[in-house]
Design a protein around this motif. Structure first.
Motif, PDB file in Angstrom:
ATOM      1  N   SER A  44       0.829  -1.219   0.000  1.00  0.00           N
ATOM      2  CA  SER A  44       0.000   0.000   0.000  1.00  0.00           C
ATOM      3  C   SER A  44       0.856   1.259   0.000  1.00  0.00           C
ATOM      4  CB  SER A  44      -0.920   0.006   1.231  1.00  0.00           C
ATOM      5  OG  SER A  44      -1.804  -1.083   1.176  1.00  0.00           O
ATOM      6  N   VAL A 162       1.294 -14.748  10.518  1.00  0.00           N
ATOM      7  CA  VAL A 162       0.348 -15.840  10.832  1.00  0.00           C
ATOM      8  C   VAL A 162       0.635 -16.979   9.850  1.00  0.00           C
ATOM      9  CG1 VAL A 162      -2.090 -16.500  10.905  1.00  0.00           C
ATOM     10  CG2 VAL A 162      -1.393 -14.202  11.655  1.00  0.00           C
ATOM     11  N   GLY A 296      -5.954  -5.784  -6.601  1.00  0.00           N
ATOM     12  CA  GLY A 296      -5.200  -5.485  -7.825  1.00  0.00           C
ATOM     13  C   GLY A 296      -4.533  -4.123  -7.796  1.00  0.00           C
TER      14      GLY A 296
HETATM   15  C1  LIG Z   1       3.492   0.321  -8.184  1.00  0.00           C
HETATM   16  C2  LIG Z   1       2.076   0.304  -7.669  1.00  0.00           C
HETATM   17  C3  LIG Z   1       1.279   1.437  -7.802  1.00  0.00           C
HETATM   18  C4  LIG Z   1      -0.037   1.423  -7.337  1.00  0.00           C
HETATM   19  N1  LIG Z   1      -0.809   2.559  -7.460  1.00  0.00           N
HETATM   20  C5  LIG Z   1      -2.100   2.537  -7.048  1.00  0.00           C
HETATM   21  C6  LIG Z   1      -2.917   3.700  -7.198  1.00  0.00           C
HETATM   22  O1  LIG Z   1      -2.459   4.741  -7.676  1.00  0.00           O
HETATM   23  N2  LIG Z   1      -4.228   3.621  -6.801  1.00  0.00           N
HETATM   24  C7  LIG Z   1      -4.758   2.458  -6.264  1.00  0.00           C
HETATM   25  O2  LIG Z   1      -5.957   2.449  -5.936  1.00  0.00           O
HETATM   26  N3  LIG Z   1      -3.975   1.350  -6.084  1.00  0.00           N
HETATM   27  C8  LIG Z   1      -2.681   1.373  -6.484  1.00  0.00           C
HETATM   28  N4  LIG Z   1      -1.904   0.249  -6.337  1.00  0.00           N
HETATM   29  C9  LIG Z   1      -2.530  -0.975  -5.775  1.00  0.00           C
HETATM   30  C10 LIG Z   1      -2.541  -0.950  -4.259  1.00  0.00           C
HETATM   31  O3  LIG Z   1      -1.228  -0.660  -3.814  1.00  0.00           O
HETATM   32  C11 LIG Z   1      -2.979  -2.304  -3.704  1.00  0.00           C
HETATM   33  O4  LIG Z   1      -4.183  -2.714  -4.292  1.00  0.00           O
HETATM   34  C12 LIG Z   1      -3.201  -2.198  -2.195  1.00  0.00           C
HETATM   35  O5  LIG Z   1      -2.048  -1.698  -1.590  1.00  0.00           O
HETATM   36  C13 LIG Z   1      -3.560  -3.519  -1.542  1.00  0.00           C
HETATM   37  O6  LIG Z   1      -3.674  -3.236  -0.164  1.00  0.00           O
HETATM   38  P1  LIG Z   1      -3.799  -4.405   0.907  1.00  0.00           P
HETATM   39  O7  LIG Z   1      -3.937  -3.760   2.234  1.00  0.00           O
HETATM   40  O8  LIG Z   1      -4.879  -5.348   0.470  1.00  0.00           O
HETATM   41  O9  LIG Z   1      -2.450  -5.223   0.778  1.00  0.00           O
HETATM   42  P2  LIG Z   1      -0.978  -4.890   1.304  1.00  0.00           P
HETATM   43  O10 LIG Z   1      -0.703  -3.439   1.292  1.00  0.00           O
HETATM   44  O11 LIG Z   1      -0.080  -5.793   0.531  1.00  0.00           O
HETATM   45  O12 LIG Z   1      -1.002  -5.352   2.826  1.00  0.00           O
HETATM   46  C14 LIG Z   1      -1.036  -6.733   3.156  1.00  0.00           C
HETATM   47  C15 LIG Z   1      -0.686  -6.831   4.645  1.00  0.00           C
HETATM   48  O13 LIG Z   1      -0.864  -8.180   5.078  1.00  0.00           O
HETATM   49  C16 LIG Z   1       0.290  -8.558   5.802  1.00  0.00           C
HETATM   50  N5  LIG Z   1       0.393 -10.017   5.677  1.00  0.00           N
HETATM   51  C17 LIG Z   1       0.407 -10.744   4.541  1.00  0.00           C
HETATM   52  N6  LIG Z   1       0.469 -12.065   4.864  1.00  0.00           N
HETATM   53  C18 LIG Z   1       0.505 -12.136   6.230  1.00  0.00           C
HETATM   54  C19 LIG Z   1       0.582 -13.208   7.174  1.00  0.00           C
HETATM   55  N7  LIG Z   1       0.638 -14.485   6.776  1.00  0.00           N
HETATM   56  N8  LIG Z   1       0.601 -12.925   8.507  1.00  0.00           N
HETATM   57  C20 LIG Z   1       0.564 -11.638   8.931  1.00  0.00           C
HETATM   58  N9  LIG Z   1       0.477 -10.574   8.088  1.00  0.00           N
HETATM   59  C21 LIG Z   1       0.453 -10.839   6.754  1.00  0.00           C
HETATM   60  C22 LIG Z   1       1.440  -7.777   5.184  1.00  0.00           C
HETATM   61  O14 LIG Z   1       2.517  -7.708   6.064  1.00  0.00           O
HETATM   62  C23 LIG Z   1       0.741  -6.425   4.955  1.00  0.00           C
HETATM   63  O15 LIG Z   1       0.759  -5.669   6.151  1.00  0.00           O
HETATM   64  C24 LIG Z   1      -0.563   0.246  -6.748  1.00  0.00           C
HETATM   65  C25 LIG Z   1       0.245  -0.884  -6.596  1.00  0.00           C
HETATM   66  C26 LIG Z   1       1.551  -0.861  -7.058  1.00  0.00           C
HETATM   67  C27 LIG Z   1       2.414  -2.085  -6.877  1.00  0.00           C
END
Ligand SMILES: Cc1cc2nc3c(=O)[nH]c(=O)nc-3n(C[C@H](O)[C@H](O)[C@H](O)COP(=O)(O)OP(=O)(O)OC[C@H]3O[C@@H](n4cnc5c(N)ncnc54)[C@H](O)[C@@H]3O)c2cc1C
Ligand SMILES: N=C(N)NCCCC(=O)C(=O)O
Length: 324
Positions: A44, A162, A296
């Motif tokens: 993120s 986890v 995504g």
């Molecule tokens: C280069 C790039 C640019 C982007 N730009 C945009 C944008 O402009 N606008 C937009 O809307 N989206 C954008 N995105 C997409 C966005 O970043 C993601 O969709 C979003 O960050 C997903 O958030 P999340 O919280 O689901 O996952 P993450 O941010 O990946 O968080 C997952 C969390 O789960 C934890 N975790 C995973 N497995 C375990 C486990 N087994 N035990 C304990 N903890 C665990 C990790 O440590 C982390 O804290 C972009 C992505 C990229 C790569």
């Protein structure tokens, strides 16, 4: 009534937002965020923060509902004068004409005329374009703001990977999975895969509009511009590729010539948690488990709408357990 104990796995934008939304929905809940990594070391934190659905093929009406909730949330966040969020206008230039339904949530939408395209186009494949206003939400300051609210509400934080969801069974009434790409291993979801994205953060204060085309993007933040962007499916390598960095920089300079004077600040790579659809549901097999992952390229855009619906699912489970 005994306070329900809720565990939220993950501290990216979806984990922290879901935990906060659950606290607001179920005030007597005891919510604990359990995560391997925390901001600023999550996917993120690498996001450009553009509010626009991207690399997410969910039902467009769901996308619109979730995006609208996020936009409303950004207004609240901005109203407090917080850093890292603002309205921004710019151009989406296309080789194949697209005017998706979700543009209805944006402002000042103007499909460019042939005359306007002649002024804007920088490449032979630039055939169509849309001008509109949207917002950016910089994830790191926003997650900090949410985390402070979460802790003030009595939320707890545990740093831990986890290995098996069942580890949490005895201590929690409901478990929420916001592990992003981690869900591949954590819940054995083979439908989720990485889409590698590489970006460059630059300083170029004179650039005042965003510019997106089929390959590249230049997106505004408070004091930097994020240049992208690649989208390589099933690629797990998170090391910065210098050749790709050069291509991203040069490609964006063709689109926005002013960027030639930009100062390069940093390079980043991360993996978008890609899936056919966002998984936002009660796990039918595991009962007390709610999923909210697989956003995504749209996790920032969709986050608050998904967090609110995740909290409603948790409330359903808590109510069901209270009847037992
Ligand atoms: C280069 C790039 C640019 C982007 N730009 C945009 C944008 O402009 N606008 C937009 O809307 N989206 C954008 N995105 C997409 C966005 O970043 C993601 O969709 C979003 O960050 C997903 O958030 P999340 O919280 O689901 O996952 P993450 O941010 O990946 O968080 C997952 C969390 O789960 C934890 N975790 C995973 N497995 C375990 C486990 N087994 N035990 C304990 N903890 C665990 C990790 O440590 C982390 O804290 C972009 C992505 C990229 C790569
Ligand atoms: N229409 C676009 N190119 N949007 C990309 C915006 C950045 C992003 O969401 C990502 O890289 O995941």
């Amino acid at each position: 009534m005994v306070s329900p104990k809720i565990a939220v796995i993950g501290a990216g934008i979806n984990g922290v937002s879901s935990a906060l939304a659950i606290q607001e929905k179920i005030p007597n809940a005891e919510v604990t965020i359990i995560s391997e990594k925390f901001s600023p070391n999550t996917t993120s934190d690498v996001a450009a923060g553009l509010i626009e659905p991207y690399l997410c093929d969910d039902d467009v009406n769901k996308i619109i509902r979730w995006t609208k909730a996020t936009i409303h949330r950004i207004q609240e966040y901005m109203a407090e004068g917080n850093d890292g969020a603002e309205e921004m206008s710019g151009y989406w230039i296309q080789s194949v004409k697209e005017v998706p339904k979700w543009l209805e949530v944006m402002k000042n939408v103007n499909v460019l005329s042939e005359q306007e395209m002649k002024q804007i186009a920088k490449r032979p494949e630039h055939k169509f374009g849309v001008f509109y206003s949207t917002w950016y939400l910089e994830p790191t300051p926003y997650i900090k703001w949410e985390t402070e609210k979460f802790l003030k509400n009595g939320g707890r934080i545990v740093q831990r990977k986890v290995e098996n969801i069942r580890e949490l069974d005895k201590d929690f009434d409901v478990i929420v999975n916001c592990s992003g790409l981690g869900s591949k291993k954590l819940v054995g979801d083979n439908g989720i895969y990485p889409t590698r994205g590489q970006i460059i953060k630059v300083s170029c204060p004179k650039v005042k509009h965003f510019f997106l085309d089929d390959q590249y993007y230049a997106l505004l933040n408070d004091s930097t511009i994020t240049l992208g962007g690649t989208k390589d499916q099933h690629q797990w390598d998170v090391t910065v590729n210098p050749k790709l960095a050069q291509k991203i920089f040069e490609g964006n300079c063709v689109n926005v010539p002013s960027l030639r004077s930009a100062r390069i600040l940093s390079h980043h790579v991360d993996l978008r948690p890609s899936r056919a659809t966002v998984r936002l549901e009660i796990d039918s097999k595991l009962g007390k488990l709610v999923h909210n992952y697989g956003h995504g390229g749209s996790g920032i855009t969709l986050h608050w709408g998904c967090a609110l619906e995740c909290a409603a699912l948790v409330e359903q489970l808590v109510a069901k357990r209270a009847k037992l």
